[in-house]
Design an enzyme around this catalytic site. Structure first.
Site, PDB file in Angstrom:
ATOM      1  N   GLU A 312      58.017  31.672  81.659  1.00  0.00           N
ATOM      2  CA  GLU A 312      59.364  32.093  82.061  1.00  0.00           C
ATOM      3  C   GLU A 312      59.868  33.246  81.209  1.00  0.00           C
ATOM      4  O   GLU A 312      60.278  34.294  81.718  1.00  0.00           O
ATOM      5  CB  GLU A 312      60.329  30.908  81.954  1.00  0.00           C
ATOM      6  N   ASP A 316      60.518  37.199  82.385  1.00  0.00           N
ATOM      7  CA  ASP A 316      61.873  37.755  82.361  1.00  0.00           C
ATOM      8  C   ASP A 316      61.962  38.990  81.475  1.00  0.00           C
ATOM      9  O   ASP A 316      62.524  40.026  81.860  1.00  0.00           O
ATOM     10  CB  ASP A 316      62.866  36.709  81.851  1.00  0.00           C
ATOM     11  N   SER A 561      62.346  33.541  89.639  1.00  0.00           N
ATOM     12  CA  SER A 561      62.388  33.873  88.213  1.00  0.00           C
ATOM     13  C   SER A 561      62.055  35.344  87.995  1.00  0.00           C
ATOM     14  O   SER A 561      62.451  35.927  86.983  1.00  0.00           O
ATOM     15  CB  SER A 561      61.379  33.017  87.430  1.00  0.00           C
TER      16      SER A 561
END
Length: 644
Positions: A312, A316, A561
């Site tokens: 994650e 990002d 995401s």
């Protein structure tokens, strides 16, 4: 996108018989539920002498004007567009009235709670008091008990609580009461049958492997990176995104601008992976690190690495940093390695006036009550950093996980951030019309069921004051110069209609046209088809085949995401242009987006299947799969630069 849920295991067992709480006709139910969530049953044996921390969240002032106040500074046709408020102005505007404080204090005093036991914080808008379970039952005319999940998790809750009529309109909600959003873990074979405790245990660590079913999805390992735009249907890279969304801009006001990305410990980025990505796609950013803002002991842990721990954050930050470089990126790292954190913990960190709203059943409580190594013993982090102009978060709940009162209270905070000129972006989910983990709802029981037929919307995406971002894809065999479709590779764009929030004025025209021209065939058994609730997402961006550096190698990654930080990056670049021209940040962007749909690429193919159905279908105009479509940077830049 990662799911949030938090552990509150208050187990107060005794051989003392439970005494039923008093009932009175002169009460009004504040919240109630008519059934237990799936997997839970009443265990009994609660010691009514045990002490629990109780928080009474007071009704905020002027909330009935919230949409009016936000639109006053966000609607491009308003004469006050862009005249954002300071944090203090917003806090004072919505602080509970003196009447509310006095009425609730009088109620507590009449219930026998002496004044020195009750603490009030004006900025927080809440009253707190430690009470025995017996006192709490008397106060709320409720019956508490210990509930046990099939996994062995224990929880303190009631099924209904009430207050006097004179108090009802001065209280939002009270905790602990109905919430069952706690982290479930496997039963330990050597766990004792009875757990004695009088304080909340460890909150769930939402970044912990195995504790989230909505993290980005990992695909195949990338052996060779394609550099030609004709291959963007196979691999999504920075160049693909720039071509897709016409991103051709060099930041000019980097010292004035700011972009914030939120992560939750132990989920963390790996510095060497950031550099590996930059060396291949953006060499000028090699060595760059985001500015760390640690909230409640948040750390970038590097002791353990894996896709589950780093996927994650790596995703990002690799795309967020390199799309806006050299604009500074702030990393809001929330929660220590033991207790974890929540959206409320994050909001506390950037807004001191919100501190004190934490609910032990949902949020990390600090100082960390654990004595384990790595626990944060500092006090609750409050207002340590000014919020960035754009804040992107790729985590979320199922709307059904929380009570409407809890969600409405938090949604109001996103409204307040918008009033201050902050753009809040959330991913819409990766399971189509289903909830995190593909869970749907049984229309008959209202409980989660793998074969449930009722759609399961996502929060905070259903909050009208955030910008919800869905996912698209370069269709197989197509290129970046052809229209995208809704993402149907590995994940499906989250979208649908809220069961909690009414439709905002800025969205009524677009959603009304959708129902007029493309009304789905589903009934109220499948979703809220009243046509008067918030629809999501608002816009979308590519969410398929992202090339991400993880553990020293490249892999394909899928999810909203990915699309959320890309949209956040585009908004950050537009803010840069506005700041360079002497204008203010955009703030809440939805009203402008809905009034300028031609500045987005309409997506008209694909769907978001789930719950045993094809889900909704992408059509011309707004739809509950891809929203208004994907951003065209140059067109959006022109629109927002025309605003004062």
């Amino acid at each position: 996108m990662r799911v949030l849920s938090f552990l509150y295991t208050l187990a107060l067992f005794s051989l003392v018989s439970a005494v039923p709480a008093r009932r009175s006709p002169h009460r009004i139910v504040l919240e109630s539920r008519d059934r237990l969530p799936a997997g839970w049953s009443k265990r009994g044996g609660l010691d009514k002498r045990g002490v629990v921390p109780v928080r009474i969240n007071l009704r905020q002032n002027n909330l009935e004007r919230s949409e009016e106040l936000l639109m006053d500074v966000s609607d491009p046709e308003s004469p006050n567009y862009g005249k954002h408020h300071t944090a203090k102005q917003v806090a004072d505007l919505f602080a509970p009235s003196k009447e509310s404080v006095d009425i609730v204090k009088d109620w507590l005093r009449e219930a026998g709670l002496v004044p020195h036991r009750v603490k009030y914080n004006h900025g927080h808008g809440s009253l707190t008091v430690n009470m025995t379970v017996s006192e709490l039952e008397e106060l709320l005319h409720a019956e508490y008990d210990i509930y046990e999940h099939d996994t062995g998790a224990l929880h303190l809750a009631c099924d209904s609580y009430s207050v006097p009529p004179a108090v009802k309109h001065h209280v939002d909600f009270i905790t602990p009461t109905l919430h069952f959003d706690i982290q479930l873990s496997k039963r330990s074979s050597d766990a004792p049958n009875v757990v004695h405790a009088s304080v909340p245990k460890t909150a769930a660590r939402i970044g912990q492997p195995g504790h989230s079913v909505a993290q980005p999805h990992k695909g195949e390992v990338v052996e060779d990176i394609f550099t030609e735009l004709k291959n963007c249907d196979k691999q999504t890279t920075l160049d693909c995104l720039k071509a897709l969304y016409h991103i051709d801009y060099v930041p000019l006001a980097k010292d004035e601008n700011s972009y914030g990305i939120v992560e939750y410990t132990p989920q963390a980025y790996v510095p060497s992976d950031l550099d590996l990505f930059a060396r291949n796609f953006s060499r000028r950013a090699v060595g760059y690190r985001p500015k760390l803002v640690s909230i409640d002991g948040g750390i970038v842990q590097t002791n353990e690495t894996s896709f589950a721990l780093n996927g994650e954050s790596n995703l990002d930050l690799q795309y967020g940093i390199n799309l806006v470089y050299p604009t500074p990126v702030t990393l809001y790292q929330v929660g220590d390695i033991i207790e974890g954190g929540s959206f409320n913990n994050f909001l506390n960190g950037i807004d001191a006036s919100y501190c004190g709203h934490n609910d032990p059943t949902q949020d990390g409580i600090y100082p960390d009550p654990s004595n384990a190594p790595g626990s944060f013993k500092g006090s609750e982090t409050c207002g340590i950093a000014k919020p960035a102009h754009v804040i992107s978060t790729s985590y979320g709940y199922n709307e059904a996980d929380l009570t409407p009162a809890y969600e409405q209270r938090q949604c109001a905070e996103y409204m307040k951030l918008g009033m201050q000129g902050v753009t809040v972006v959330y991913s819409s989910g990766d399971y189509g019309v289903a909830g995190n983990g593909g869970l749907c709802i049984d229309p008959k029981t209202g409980q989660y069921a793998q074969n449930g037929a009722r759609f399961n919307p996502s929060f905070p995406s259903t909050c009208p004051w955030v910008t919800s971002v869905g996912a698209t894809q370069v269709n197989p065999g197509s290129n970046v110069f052809e229209p995208e479709g809704a993402c149907e590779q590995v994940i499906y764009s989250g979208g649908g209609f809220s069961n909690v929030f009414p439709i905002p004025d800025y969205q009524k025209g677009a959603v009304g046209k959708y129902f007029k021209d493309h009304k789905p065939s589903y009934t109220a058994q499948q979703y809220n088809n009243s046509q008067v609730t918030r629809g999501y997402p608002d816009i979308s961006a590519n969410g398929a085949n992202y090339v991400v550096a993880i553990e020293g190698a490249f892999s394909l990654v899928y999810g909203t995401s990915a699309s959320a930080p890309v949209v956040g990056s585009i908004f950050t670049l537009i803010n840069d242009a506005r700041l360079a021209a002497g204008k203010g940040p955009m703030g809440f962007v939805n009203p402008t987006l809905y009034k300028n749909p031609c500045a987005l690429n309409d997506i008209t193919t694909g769907g978001n299947q789930g719950c045993g159905t094809p889900g909704f279908t992408a059509v011309s105009g707004w739809d509950p799969v891809t929203g208004l479509g994907t951003p065209d940077f140059m067109k959006l830049l022109e629109v927002f630069m025309d605003q004062p």
